[in-house]
Structure formats: C-alpha cells, structure tokens
Design a protein around this motif. Structure first.
Motif, PDB file in Angstrom:
ATOM      1  N   LEU A  14      -3.844  -1.244  -0.634  1.00 10.70           N
ATOM      2  CA  LEU A  14      -3.749  -2.570  -1.222  1.00 10.70           C
ATOM      3  C   LEU A  14      -2.285  -2.920  -1.427  1.00 10.70           C
ATOM      4  N   TYR A  15      -2.015  -4.207  -1.520  1.00  6.26           N
ATOM      5  CA  TYR A  15      -0.649  -4.690  -1.627  1.00  6.26           C
ATOM      6  C   TYR A  15      -0.545  -5.737  -2.720  1.00  6.26           C
ATOM      7  N   LYS A  16       0.590  -5.753  -3.392  1.00  4.13           N
ATOM      8  CA  LYS A  16       0.868  -6.749  -4.421  1.00  4.13           C
ATOM      9  C   LYS A  16       1.783  -7.800  -3.799  1.00  4.13           C
ATOM     10  N   LEU A  17       1.433  -9.066  -3.989  1.00  7.51           N
ATOM     11  CA  LEU A  17       2.281 -10.150  -3.506  1.00  7.51           C
ATOM     12  C   LEU A  17       3.546 -10.195  -4.351  1.00  7.51           C
ATOM     13  N   VAL A  18       4.700 -10.080  -3.691  1.00 12.44           N
ATOM     14  CA  VAL A  18       5.974 -10.083  -4.394  1.00 12.44           C
ATOM     15  C   VAL A  18       6.658 -11.438  -4.278  1.00 12.44           C
ATOM     16  N   SER A  19       6.630 -12.000  -3.054  1.00  8.15           N
ATOM     17  CA  SER A  19       7.332 -13.254  -2.806  1.00  8.15           C
ATOM     18  C   SER A  19       6.717 -13.952  -1.600  1.00  8.15           C
ATOM     19  N   ARG A  20       6.978 -15.225  -1.522  1.00 10.04           N
ATOM     20  CA  ARG A  20       6.525 -16.006  -0.371  1.00 10.04           C
ATOM     21  C   ARG A  20       7.754 -16.474   0.384  1.00 10.04           C
ATOM     22  N   GLY A  21       7.781 -16.163   1.688  1.00 12.83           N
ATOM     23  CA  GLY A  21       8.861 -16.636   2.534  1.00 12.83           C
ATOM     24  C   GLY A  21       8.421 -17.889   3.259  1.00 12.83           C
ATOM     25  N   LYS A  22       9.273 -18.374   4.165  1.00 14.12           N
ATOM     26  CA  LYS A  22       8.946 -19.587   4.912  1.00 14.12           C
ATOM     27  C   LYS A  22       7.768 -19.350   5.855  1.00 14.12           C
ATOM     28  N   ASN A  23       7.769 -18.216   6.552  1.00 12.89           N
ATOM     29  CA  ASN A  23       6.717 -17.929   7.523  1.00 12.89           C
ATOM     30  C   ASN A  23       5.974 -16.637   7.228  1.00 12.89           C
ATOM     31  N   ASN A  24       6.167 -16.096   6.035  1.00 11.84           N
ATOM     32  CA  ASN A  24       5.503 -14.831   5.735  1.00 11.84           C
ATOM     33  C   ASN A  24       5.396 -14.625   4.228  1.00 11.84           C
ATOM     34  N   LEU A  25       4.718 -13.539   3.882  1.00 19.91           N
ATOM     35  CA  LEU A  25       4.639 -13.089   2.496  1.00 19.91           C
ATOM     36  C   LEU A  25       5.367 -11.760   2.410  1.00 19.91           C
ATOM     37  N   ILE A  26       5.990 -11.497   1.301  1.00 19.85           N
ATOM     38  CA  ILE A  26       6.570 -10.175   1.064  1.00 19.85           C
ATOM     39  C   ILE A  26       5.596  -9.451   0.146  1.00 19.85           C
ATOM     40  N   VAL A  27       5.115  -8.312   0.617  1.00 19.83           N
ATOM     41  CA  VAL A  27       4.133  -7.548  -0.146  1.00 19.83           C
ATOM     42  C   VAL A  27       4.689  -6.157  -0.434  1.00 19.83           C
ATOM     43  N   GLU A  28       4.176  -5.569  -1.509  1.00 17.37           N
ATOM     44  CA  GLU A  28       4.582  -4.219  -1.903  1.00 17.37           C
ATOM     45  C   GLU A  28       3.341  -3.351  -1.992  1.00 17.37           C
ATOM     46  N   ALA A  29       3.391  -2.199  -1.335  1.00 14.19           N
ATOM     47  CA  ALA A  29       2.259  -1.277  -1.351  1.00 14.19           C
ATOM     48  C   ALA A  29       2.010  -0.798  -2.779  1.00 14.19           C
ATOM     49  N   LEU A  30       0.741  -0.675  -3.148  1.00 11.16           N
ATOM     50  CA  LEU A  30       0.396  -0.196  -4.484  1.00 11.16           C
ATOM     51  C   LEU A  30       0.341   1.328  -4.541  1.00 11.16           C
ATOM     52  N   ASP A  31       0.642   1.998  -3.442  1.00  8.52           N
ATOM     53  CA  ASP A  31       0.642   3.459  -3.453  1.00  8.52           C
ATOM     54  C   ASP A  31       1.953   3.965  -4.039  1.00  8.52           C
ATOM     55  N   ALA A  32       2.170   5.259  -3.968  1.00  7.11           N
ATOM     56  CA  ALA A  32       3.351   5.878  -4.575  1.00  7.11           C
ATOM     57  C   ALA A  32       4.662   5.436  -3.919  1.00  7.11           C
ATOM     58  N   THR A  33       4.604   4.959  -2.673  1.00  4.04           N
ATOM     59  CA  THR A  33       5.836   4.587  -1.975  1.00  4.04           C
ATOM     60  C   THR A  33       6.414   3.271  -2.464  1.00  4.04           C
ATOM     61  N   HIS A  34       5.561   2.352  -2.899  1.00  2.00           N
ATOM     62  CA  HIS A  34       5.967   1.005  -3.309  1.00  2.00           C
ATOM     63  C   HIS A  34       6.796   0.308  -2.231  1.00  2.00           C
TER      64      HIS A  34
END
Length: 149
Positions: A14-34
C-alpha cells in the motif's frame, strides 16, 4: 489526521499519497522502506476509501471491514498465514469479521489481500480506519457527491 492510502495494480503493498504533480502522484510505500516514487495516470490506482466488500444486502465500505477485522484481531496484527491458509480457513475467519459477506462474489484472494492490507496498516501505525482513511477532498467519492443547492 486523514490519509489517502492507495493500492496500485501490479505493485505490492500500500502507498500513502504524499503530493500531486502535474502528470503524476508522489506516493510513499507504507512498508519499512518508506520509498517514495511517482505513480502515473496509466497506473491503475485505487484509494482504499473507494473499495467495498460484497454482502448479501448492501456493499460495506472497506473502512468498516477493516475496523471489524481490528476488533476480531484485538487491534493487533492478524496472525493468519495467508500463504498457507486454505480457502475454507479464510472463509471461516472472514465470517467472524463480516458474517453476511457474499460467499459467491468474495473470493479467497480478496480475503488474503484484506488481511495483508490490514497487517500493513497496523504495522504502519494506522489503526483508526474510519477516521484516518475516510475519503478526503479530491478522492473519487467526494468528487461524486452532489453540491448543496
């Protein structure tokens, strides 16, 4: 604290939405790596707030199912080994979580994914499912609501 938690088809976890770009989303993994990474419009991205489970009557929002699973698991990690559990074991367990689930439309793979997602969320410290994961502005559910006139 509301979060937008996403599932991205073809990518585990699963991923947490961090930011919205012009043509994409920036997501962060919810696992230990982040680990942060872009997610593009061509990816099949689904907010957990948009998912529901089939029952014999109405569909139940995933947040309610996760909350029920938290009660059954006593707020801890779910101890079922999804890789070794048989279909019958998964259905018996899920009957404790959502007694009236539609046995024709809910598959063993759906229950496995639910348990895996629950464990990821618990390990990430996200346990207030109804508050933390309710739809936020910009989620599909909020976009579909009719404005008050």
């Amino acid at each position: 604290m509301q979060l937008t938690i996403l599932s991205i088809a073809g990518k585990p976890g699963l991923y947490k939405l961090v930011s919205r770009g012009k043509n994409n989303l920036i997501v962060e993994a919810l696992d230990a790596t982040h680990r942060r990474q872009p997610a593009f419009g061509t990816d099949r991205i689904t907010s957990l707030a948009d998912i529901a489970m089939f029952t014999d009557t109405d569909d139940v929002p995933l947040m309610d199912v996760l909350d029920s699973l938290k009660t059954v698991a006593e707020g801890k990690r779910c101890d079922i080994d999804v890789k070794k559990a048989t279909g019958a074991e998964l259905f018996d367990f899920f009957a404790k979580v959502l007694p009236n689930f539609d046995r024709d439309r809910v598959h063993g793979s759906d229950i496995k994914k639910l348990i895996q997602w629950y464990n990821i969320l618990v390990e990430a410290g996200i346990t207030d499912f109804k508050e933390d994961l309710k739809p936020t502005e910009g989620d599909n559910i909020a976009d579909r609501e009719e404005p008050n006139e």
